[in-house]
Design a protein around this motif. Structure first.
Motif, PDB file in Angstrom:
ATOM      1  N   ARG A 168       0.831  -1.208   0.000  1.00 39.94           N
ATOM      2  CA  ARG A 168       0.000   0.000   0.000  1.00 39.94           C
ATOM      3  C   ARG A 168       0.866   1.259   0.000  1.00 39.94           C
ATOM      4  O   ARG A 168       0.418   2.339   0.356  1.00 39.94           O
ATOM      5  CB  ARG A 168      -0.915   0.000   1.229  1.00 39.94           C
ATOM      6  N   LEU A 169       2.125   1.081  -0.425  1.00 37.23           N
ATOM      7  CA  LEU A 169       3.119   2.158  -0.377  1.00 37.23           C
ATOM      8  C   LEU A 169       3.283   2.795  -1.747  1.00 37.23           C
ATOM      9  O   LEU A 169       3.364   2.108  -2.765  1.00 37.23           O
ATOM     10  CB  LEU A 169       4.469   1.602   0.089  1.00 37.23           C
ATOM     11  N   GLY A 170       3.347   4.123  -1.771  1.00 36.88           N
ATOM     12  CA  GLY A 170       3.672   4.861  -2.978  1.00 36.88           C
ATOM     13  C   GLY A 170       5.074   5.439  -2.889  1.00 36.88           C
ATOM     14  O   GLY A 170       5.516   5.857  -1.815  1.00 36.88           O
ATOM     15  N   LEU A 171       5.787   5.440  -4.010  1.00 38.38           N
ATOM     16  CA  LEU A 171       7.110   6.048  -4.083  1.00 38.38           C
ATOM     17  C   LEU A 171       7.226   6.879  -5.355  1.00 38.38           C
ATOM     18  O   LEU A 171       6.680   6.509  -6.398  1.00 38.38           O
ATOM     19  CB  LEU A 171       8.217   4.979  -4.106  1.00 38.38           C
ATOM     20  N   TYR A 172       7.939   8.001  -5.266  1.00 35.77           N
ATOM     21  CA  TYR A 172       8.347   8.699  -6.479  1.00 35.77           C
ATOM     22  C   TYR A 172       9.457   7.890  -7.133  1.00 35.77           C
ATOM     23  O   TYR A 172      10.319   7.339  -6.450  1.00 35.77           O
ATOM     24  CB  TYR A 172       8.823  10.110  -6.139  1.00 35.77           C
ATOM     25  N   LEU A 207      10.813  -4.069   0.177  1.00 30.56           N
ATOM     26  CA  LEU A 207       9.529  -3.369   0.232  1.00 30.56           C
ATOM     27  C   LEU A 207       8.448  -4.088  -0.575  1.00 30.56           C
ATOM     28  O   LEU A 207       7.256  -3.878  -0.332  1.00 30.56           O
ATOM     29  CB  LEU A 207       9.679  -1.936  -0.289  1.00 30.56           C
ATOM     30  N   GLY A 208       8.864  -4.909  -1.520  1.00 29.43           N
ATOM     31  CA  GLY A 208       7.871  -5.576  -2.355  1.00 29.43           C
ATOM     32  C   GLY A 208       7.261  -4.618  -3.357  1.00 29.43           C
ATOM     33  O   GLY A 208       7.796  -3.535  -3.625  1.00 29.43           O
ATOM     34  N   PRO A 209       6.109  -4.946  -3.920  1.00 29.82           N
ATOM     35  CA  PRO A 209       5.484  -4.083  -4.931  1.00 29.82           C
ATOM     36  C   PRO A 209       5.100  -2.727  -4.347  1.00 29.82           C
ATOM     37  O   PRO A 209       4.587  -2.640  -3.230  1.00 29.82           O
ATOM     38  CB  PRO A 209       4.234  -4.875  -5.349  1.00 29.82           C
ATOM     39  N   VAL A 210       5.381  -1.673  -5.125  1.00 26.94           N
ATOM     40  CA  VAL A 210       4.996  -0.325  -4.721  1.00 26.94           C
ATOM     41  C   VAL A 210       4.329   0.366  -5.905  1.00 26.94           C
ATOM     42  O   VAL A 210       4.548   0.008  -7.067  1.00 26.94           O
ATOM     43  CB  VAL A 210       6.205   0.516  -4.245  1.00 26.94           C
ATOM     44  N   TYR A 211       3.497   1.356  -5.593  1.00 31.49           N
ATOM     45  CA  TYR A 211       2.939   2.238  -6.622  1.00 31.49           C
ATOM     46  C   TYR A 211       3.975   3.312  -6.900  1.00 31.49           C
ATOM     47  O   TYR A 211       4.507   3.942  -5.988  1.00 31.49           O
ATOM     48  CB  TYR A 211       1.637   2.860  -6.113  1.00 31.49           C
ATOM     49  N   PHE A 346      11.710  -2.280  -9.066  1.00 28.22           N
ATOM     50  CA  PHE A 346      10.328  -1.808  -9.067  1.00 28.22           C
ATOM     51  C   PHE A 346       9.680  -1.773 -10.452  1.00 28.22           C
ATOM     52  O   PHE A 346       8.462  -1.573 -10.554  1.00 28.22           O
ATOM     53  CB  PHE A 346      10.243  -0.397  -8.471  1.00 28.22           C
ATOM     54  N   GLY A 347      10.483  -1.926 -11.486  1.00 25.13           N
ATOM     55  CA  GLY A 347       9.947  -1.763 -12.828  1.00 25.13           C
ATOM     56  C   GLY A 347      10.012  -0.314 -13.260  1.00 25.13           C
ATOM     57  O   GLY A 347      10.049   0.603 -12.434  1.00 25.13           O
TER      58      GLY A 347
END
Length: 348
Positions: A168-172, A207-211, A346-347
């Motif tokens: 549920r984490l967002g990153l720039y 961190l796993g998948p992030v937005y 992260f892709g």
């Protein structure tokens, strides 16, 4: 006639005749030598509607405004050459200013022409060692949805340690300076320092998948696509003032920030006017206007945050010491490698 006398004549004419005197061709030509920069959208509107009129009223100088981004300004300066700069006073992020400064496109500040420089917090001056000044600071802490998080975060480590935040984490992303700061932050917290990038990348994998986003985090927070992210306090204030259940905290390890560094271009044809503009931006009036518009933290120690703005602008006074120092030369020297490794995790 010297530049100093021409400037004084302009001020006198404006005092006698008001703003319409700027329509006189000779006067306008003198004023238009000053070229300043800002970004598009709400930034351009604020500069045109509020900041420039306030500066013109004080100085009698009406600048030309150029709209762009750091990459564009860098390209334009290199194309024009050091002897013919297209700008007089350039505002851009320190990550770009660092490169242009090393390439010789800016002059070291003549502090006798910037009396307001003496009233700045160290965070606004220490990175450039007298070559520039940070005129806007947008603090970045941990923003979160209060209705999606049962316990408010207090530390950057919560992004790893709190299981309810996983997924549920967002990153720039790494193209944004906030992505680079987050990498250095992770390296600092879990490694030997901000340059311990091996440790930083290893922890990022956990961190796993992030937005990810390159610019706008607000939409994902507003729709509930994410519950937590590194967030600009000013943007959280705007979301909260729209009725969204959001808050932002100062993590115990310190703050990231988006900076806007103001530089005087070498060989500027409007050098004195450029310094007048820089001094205005750094002064009490300029800082108060910027704070009220963008909820940025005032960089001038003499500017107090009024009571009605303290929730929206919580970083001021002693809290201005909580910003972490970054190594932009390191980030610039490894830009391609960092982008590749980030995207492997992260892709793109």
């Amino acid at each position: 006639m010297t530049d100093f006398n021409r400037r004084n004549m302009l001020k006198a004419l404006v005092a006698l005749g008001g703003a319409t005197v700027l329509g006189v061709p000779g006067v306008r030509a003198q004023a238009e030598q000053l070229v300043i920069t800002t970004y598009g959208g709400s930034w351009e509107k604020f500069w045109r509607d509020i900041l420039i009129p306030a500066f013109t009223e004080e100085s009698g100088v009406e600048p030309q405004l150029d709209i762009g981004l750091g990459r564009v300004y860098t390209t334009n300066l290199r194309a024009a050459g050091k002897d013919n700069p297209p700008y007089s006073c350039l505002m851009t992020n320190e990550i770009y200013s660092t490169v242009l400064r090393d390439e010789g496109y800016f002059e070291k500040l003549d502090l006798d022409l910037v009396p307001n420089y003496a009233d700045l917090y160290p965070v606004a001056t220490e990175a450039s060692d007298g070559w520039a000044a940070v005129g806007l600071i947008s603090p970045i802490g941990i923003g979160y949805r209060t209705d999606m998080v049962s316990e408010a975060p207090t530390s950057w480590k919560d992004l790893w340690d709190n299981p309810e935040l996983m997924g549920r984490l967002g990153l720039y992303n790494i193209q944004n300076s906030a992505g680079k700061m987050f990498l250095m932050l992770t390296s600092m917290i879990y490694g030997s320092g901000i340059d311990d990038l091996e440790t930083g990348f290893a922890k990022l994998k956990e961190l796993g998948p992030v937005y990810q986003t390159d610019f706008n985090m607000s939409t994902a927070m507003a729709t509930g696509e994410i519950a937590v992210a590194p967030f600009d306090f000013g943007e959280i204030a705007r979301l909260r003032n729209q009725g969204l259940p959001v808050e932002c905290i100062i993590p115990e390890e310190g703050l990231m920030m988006w900076d806007q560094t103001f530089n005087i271009c070498a060989n500027s044809p409007a050098r004195e006017q450029a310094y007048e503009y820089l001094n205005f931006v750094l002064g009490p009036q300029g800082q108060d206007l910027l704070m009220r518009e963008f909820f940025v933290s005032p960089v001038n120690k003499t500017v107090d945050v009024p009571e009605d703005l303290q929730r929206d602008v919580p970083v001021s006074g002693a809290a201005m010491e909580q910003f972490i120092k970054w190594d932009w030369k390191l980030m610039n020297s490894k830009a391609e490698e960092l982008a590749r490794r980030w995207n492997e995790i992260f892709g793109a």
